[in-house]
Design an enzyme around this catalytic site. Structure first.
Site, PDB file in Angstrom:
ATOM      1  N   LYS A 153       0.879  -1.184   0.000  1.00 53.98           N
ATOM      2  CA  LYS A 153       0.000   0.000   0.000  1.00 53.98           C
ATOM      3  C   LYS A 153       0.908   1.223   0.000  1.00 53.98           C
ATOM      4  O   LYS A 153       1.235   1.785   1.048  1.00 53.98           O
ATOM      5  CB  LYS A 153      -0.918  -0.045   1.226  1.00 53.98           C
ATOM      6  CG  LYS A 153      -2.044   0.968   1.202  1.00 53.98           C
ATOM      7  CD  LYS A 153      -3.087   0.622   2.249  1.00 53.98           C
ATOM      8  CE  LYS A 153      -4.053   1.755   2.503  1.00 53.98           C
ATOM      9  NZ  LYS A 153      -4.785   2.224   1.335  1.00 53.98           N
TER      10      LYS A 153
HETATM   11  N1  PMP Z   1      -7.670  -1.395  -2.669  1.00 53.86           N
HETATM   12  C1  PMP Z   1      -7.020  -0.228  -2.542  1.00 53.86           C
HETATM   13  C2  PMP Z   1      -6.179   0.252  -3.674  1.00 53.86           C
HETATM   14  C3  PMP Z   1      -7.147   0.534  -1.366  1.00 53.86           C
HETATM   15  O1  PMP Z   1      -6.507   1.718  -1.256  1.00 53.86           O
HETATM   16  C4  PMP Z   1      -7.946   0.048  -0.311  1.00 53.86           C
HETATM   17  C5  PMP Z   1      -8.093   0.850   0.958  1.00 53.86           C
HETATM   18  N2  PMP Z   1      -7.069   0.552   1.852  1.00 53.86           N
HETATM   19  C6  PMP Z   1      -8.596  -1.187  -0.480  1.00 53.86           C
HETATM   20  C7  PMP Z   1      -8.438  -1.888  -1.669  1.00 53.86           C
HETATM   21  C8  PMP Z   1      -9.406  -1.781   0.627  1.00 53.86           C
HETATM   22  O2  PMP Z   1      -8.525  -2.239   1.644  1.00 53.86           O
HETATM   23  P1  PMP Z   1      -8.991  -2.337   3.164  1.00 53.86           P
HETATM   24  O3  PMP Z   1     -10.229  -3.170   3.177  1.00 53.86           O
HETATM   25  O4  PMP Z   1      -7.842  -3.007   3.837  1.00 53.86           O
HETATM   26  O5  PMP Z   1      -9.228  -0.937   3.628  1.00 53.86           O
END
Ligand code: PMP
Length: 316
Positions: A153
């Protein structure tokens, strides 16, 4: 309004928002890794959902980008609660970010200091768009996983997502579904995608998307309800042929999709299975968000998923 407190390089401080300078490496090269977590008010205390999986993903993202994080797990756990307490927040969004500081002489970072900041700001339900959103199909694609590891991320990975988001908004949509390098569905610009078809759930594999913590939680909840779930390659035709579509993320929880491009699902309202999972997810988050005093530490190796990692407790 008091100046926001930030946990920065080992302690809670105020007035550090201006401290990283304009020569910050992470700013110029989009080279940072971050997380987004939520906390909820439980009996007047801040209770964080899925803290350990978020810390684990932050450390994994940092390792992928070779950004050292020199704090142990207990320090990172305490830091998240401390920044909430320092700001008097219970219902909040929490944003840890690791980045390299000053220095712009080339791409070498061996002499740069690695910083870790944790910010928090108020964030209460309902999130905007909770009733459902309309999505575009983005013409920009996710990069091949050979070029960029989608599991990290990292700030830079949002450049293409942001352009796709801009284009979707300019066309009157809330967001866009992005395809991967092979033309299969990857995810929305900052959320994972699920399809419902004949009572079963389908979601892309994690080959070309962020392995969302909400995605994992929803898969586990659906399986506990005996709903079939398949992680598989999906096409735009699958999206348009689905009975229901929804998105997942920490910020939005389960977000119904009412339409994709000019295709409207059902009667244009959130579907029955989506609504059921949305409620299950909200109840799960409520029951498994942990106040500081009840935090029991990381799960033993070999267990996975927020429910296994965080032991509920401390509820009034
Ligand atoms: N994909 C991306 C590119 C994101 O930025 C996020 C948000 N963090 C998600 C999916 C969803 O991830 P999460 O459920 O861990 O927030």
């Amino acid at each position: 309004m008091p100046e926001p407190a930030v946990w920065f390089d080992g302690r809670v401080r105020t007035g550090v928002t201006a401290e990283p300078t304009l020569s910050t490496f992470g700013l110029h090269y989009g080279y940072s890794v971050f997380e987004g977590l939520r906390s909820f008010d439980i009996g007047g205390s801040a209770a964080i959902f899925a803290l350990q999986p978020h810390i684990d993903r932050l450390l994994a993202s940092a390792a992928t980008l070779d950004i050292p994080i020199r704090y142990d797990n207990d320090t990172l756990v305490a830091a998240h609660y401390d920044v909430l307490a320092a700001n008097g927040l219970t219902e909040a969004y929490i944003r840890p970010i690791a980045f390299f500081g000053d220095g712009l002489a080339g791409l070498g970072t061996q002499h740069h200091e690695a910083h870790l900041a944790i910010l928090a700001w108020p964030w209460a339900n309902p999130a905007p768009g909770g009733g459902g959103v309309r999505l575009a199909i983005a013409r920009r694609r996710r990069p091949s996983p050979d070029s960029y590891p989608p599991h990290a991320k990292a700030a830079g990975s949002y450049l293409i997502a942001k352009l796709a988001h801009n284009e979707a908004v300019a066309r009157g949509f809330a967001d866009a579904i992005m395809l991967d390098d092979r033309g299969h569905v990857a995810e929305a610009t900052s959320m994972n995608v699920f399809l419902v078809r004949d009572g079963a759930l389908f979601t892309p594999t994690t080959r070309a998307c962020l392995p969302g913590i909400t995605r994992r939680t929803v898969i586990d909840l659906a399986r506990a309800l005996d709903l079939p779930v398949r992680e598989t390659d999906l096409t735009v035709t699958d999206v348009l042929g689905a009975d229901e579509v929804f998105l997942t993320s920490t910020a939005a929880g389960v977000r119904p999709v009412l339409a994709v491009e000019d295709h409207v699902y059902g009667d244009g309202r959130p579907g029955a299975l989506t609504t059921r999972l949305l409620r299950q997810y909200d109840e799960h988050v409520d029951a498994h968000s942990i106040p500081s005093a009840a935090y029991t530490g990381p799960a033993p190796r070999g267990t996975s998923g927020p429910a296994a990692v965080l032991t509920p407790g401390g509820r009034p």
